[in-house]
Scaffold this motif. Structure first.
Motif, mmCIF file in Angstrom:
data_model
loop_
_atom_site.group_PDB
_atom_site.id
_atom_site.type_symbol
_atom_site.label_atom_id
_atom_site.label_comp_id
_atom_site.label_asym_id
_atom_site.label_seq_id
_atom_site.Cartn_x
_atom_site.Cartn_y
_atom_site.Cartn_z
ATOM 1 N N TYR A 1 -1.547 2.674 -5.942
ATOM 2 C CA TYR A 1 0.079 2.516 -5.744
ATOM 3 C C TYR A 1 0.602 3.477 -4.464
ATOM 4 O O TYR A 1 1.861 3.204 -4.036
ATOM 5 C CB TYR A 1 0.608 3.050 -6.938
ATOM 6 N N THR A 2 0.312 4.702 -4.319
ATOM 7 C CA THR A 2 0.402 5.168 -3.039
ATOM 8 C C THR A 2 -0.782 6.200 -2.657
ATOM 9 O O THR A 2 -1.575 6.538 -3.192
ATOM 10 C CB THR A 2 1.552 6.428 -3.682
ATOM 11 N N THR B 1 9.279 0.483 -6.292
ATOM 12 C CA THR B 1 9.082 0.562 -4.941
ATOM 13 C C THR B 1 7.890 1.415 -4.588
ATOM 14 O O THR B 1 7.464 1.584 -3.549
ATOM 15 C CB THR B 1 10.422 1.651 -4.394
ATOM 16 N N ARG B 2 7.095 1.748 -5.555
ATOM 17 C CA ARG B 2 5.867 2.502 -5.369
ATOM 18 C C ARG B 2 6.150 3.887 -4.453
ATOM 19 O O ARG B 2 5.101 4.003 -3.718
ATOM 20 C CB ARG B 2 4.909 1.548 -4.682
ATOM 21 N N PRO C 1 -3.537 -3.088 -1.419
ATOM 22 C CA PRO C 1 -2.291 -3.421 -1.104
ATOM 23 C C PRO C 1 -2.073 -3.789 0.055
ATOM 24 O O PRO C 1 -2.910 -3.116 1.036
ATOM 25 C CB PRO C 1 -1.160 -2.116 -1.557
ATOM 26 N N ASP C 2 -1.243 -4.789 0.572
ATOM 27 C CA ASP C 2 -1.067 -5.242 1.835
ATOM 28 C C ASP C 2 0.230 -4.657 2.467
ATOM 29 O O ASP C 2 1.432 -4.736 2.067
ATOM 30 C CB ASP C 2 -0.463 -6.860 1.939
ATOM 31 N N ALA C 3 0.008 -3.575 3.117
ATOM 32 C CA ALA C 3 1.005 -2.783 3.676
ATOM 33 C C ALA C 3 1.890 -3.771 4.606
ATOM 34 O O ALA C 3 3.210 -3.268 4.575
ATOM 35 C CB ALA C 3 0.343 -1.710 4.787
ATOM 36 N N ASP D 1 4.518 -5.407 2.262
ATOM 37 C CA ASP D 1 5.390 -4.522 1.247
ATOM 38 C C ASP D 1 6.787 -4.504 2.098
ATOM 39 O O ASP D 1 7.052 -3.956 2.968
ATOM 40 C CB ASP D 1 4.938 -2.978 1.219
ATOM 41 N N ASN E 1 8.075 -1.420 3.929
ATOM 42 C CA ASN E 1 7.655 -1.226 5.268
ATOM 43 C C ASN E 1 8.405 -2.350 6.313
ATOM 44 O O ASN E 1 7.751 -2.280 7.463
ATOM 45 C CB ASN E 1 6.150 -1.318 5.112
#
Length: 356
Positions: free
Chosen positions: A212-213, A262-263, A326-328, A331, A334
């Motif tokens: 998640y982060t 928003t994580r 996760p796909d940065a 997101d 980003n």
């Protein structure tokens, strides 16, 4: 720098089964031969402190000393210590004078361990329990440093153990645990100083791990289903390998909340009653306590004080673990950064073919 003004350099020295700090008047690298005395580091929370050593324990003695009252408490009486050989370190034991202590009473002050550093075990134990959490009949136990998660189902007469090998890093353990775990209705949070992951179990029993982060905290807690990160609230003096004893300042924000939408970690004003707890202790709804102490045993303590153990190295099932990275770039949070590094293909000029 030495008291007489000479420069000194602090070295981290490693041997067979041991590690230590060594102050020398010249910077040195490589193999060295040293003559000295080993002293236990009672406080190993300094930055870049040597890792904990291991060896074979030859004997253990409980140390008791006579005490006498002074103006603001109690003090020990020199030369009154006595040793009692023991097989294990006492868990439920009084280590300080109590209201019933009288002048001249013996009070336990510590444990003297005779350890052979040259006879260290060839391999460490198969499982070193770190953090524990409970939800219903499931007790979850995280390895103190390795990415190994164990689930103990206590619904039946015989506990059923399931082992998960997680796609996470091996973290050096500065204390009894390097990660904390928090069971929630839909899964399990795994938190550390470096990141936060959510584990969920599918109806087919498959465990999914999702990050998640890439931010984290040494201390985390779950309150009413939400994950909070707790910061330091006061200054302290700490040992630093580069600078010696330094002052560390409290975090600007005492409490942060993980916003699931928003994580992101966002500042939070409360709740005021949220507190840090030990990661290696968990209490069920009925008051039953479960604890681990860096061993391969899970200890159960019933409300009447009865204790029992579950061997975490017993036969277990290994279940498939699926990772959802996760796909940065996808997101939405980003989008502004991605836009600044993305080429607008509509503005590309096609290459003109050369004239024949």
């Amino acid at each position: 720098m030495h008291r007489d003004g000479r420069l000194l350099w602090l070295h981290l020295v490693y041997g067979d089964g041991w590690s230590a700090q060594w102050w020398a008047d010249t910077p040195t690298n490589g193999e060295v031969t040293l003559t000295g005395t080993f002293n236990a580091m009672l406080n190993d929370f300094g930055v870049d402190a040597p890792p904990r050593v291991h060896g074979r324990i030859r004997s253990m003695h409980l140390v008791d000393e006579q005490v006498r009252p002074i103006e603001n408490g109690w003090t020990t009486i020199d030369g009154t210590d006595r040793l009692t050989e023991i097989d294990a370190i006492p868990v439920a034991h009084e280590w300080w004078p109590s209201k019933d202590t009288e002048d001249g009473d013996f009070v336990s002050s510590g444990v003297l361990i005779d350890i052979d550093l040259d006879d260290n075990p060839s391999s460490l134990g198969p499982f070193a329990a770190g953090a524990v959490t409970i939800r219903g009949n499931s007790i979850w136990v995280m390895h103190s440093s390795d990415p190994v998660l164990v689930q103990v189902d206590t619904a039946g007469a015989v506990p059923v153990i399931t082992r998960y090998l997680l796609p996470l890093t091996i973290e050096p353990s500065a204390d009894r645990w390097s990660r904390r775990i928090h069971a929630v209705d839909d899964g399990l949070w795994i938190t550390s100083e470096h990141d936060i992951h959510l584990c969920t179990i599918s109806p087919e029993g498959e465990l999914n791990v999702e990050r998640y982060t890439t931010e984290g905290s040494w201390t985390t807690a779950v309150h009413e289903g939400q994950l909070y990160l707790l910061g330091w609230t006061r200054s302290s003096m700490n040992s630093n390998r580069r600078h010696g004893v330094i002052r560390t300042y409290p975090d600007e924000q005492r409490v942060r909340l993980l916003d699931l939408a928003t994580r992101r970690l966002v500042p939070a004003d409360g709740p005021d009653d949220i507190r840090a707890t030990r990661a290696d202790r968990a209490t069920a709804v009925d008051g039953t306590q479960w604890c681990v102490d860096g061993t391969d045993m899970l200890r159960r303590i019933d409300s009447d004080g009865t204790t029992s153990n579950i061997d975490l190295t017993a036969e277990s099932e290994t279940v498939t673990v699926r990772s959802t990275p996760p796909d940065a770039f996808a997101d939405p949070a980003n989008a502004d950064v991605v836009a600044s590094i993305t080429v607008d293909v509509s503005r590309l000029v096609p290459k003109t073919p050369p004239n024949p």
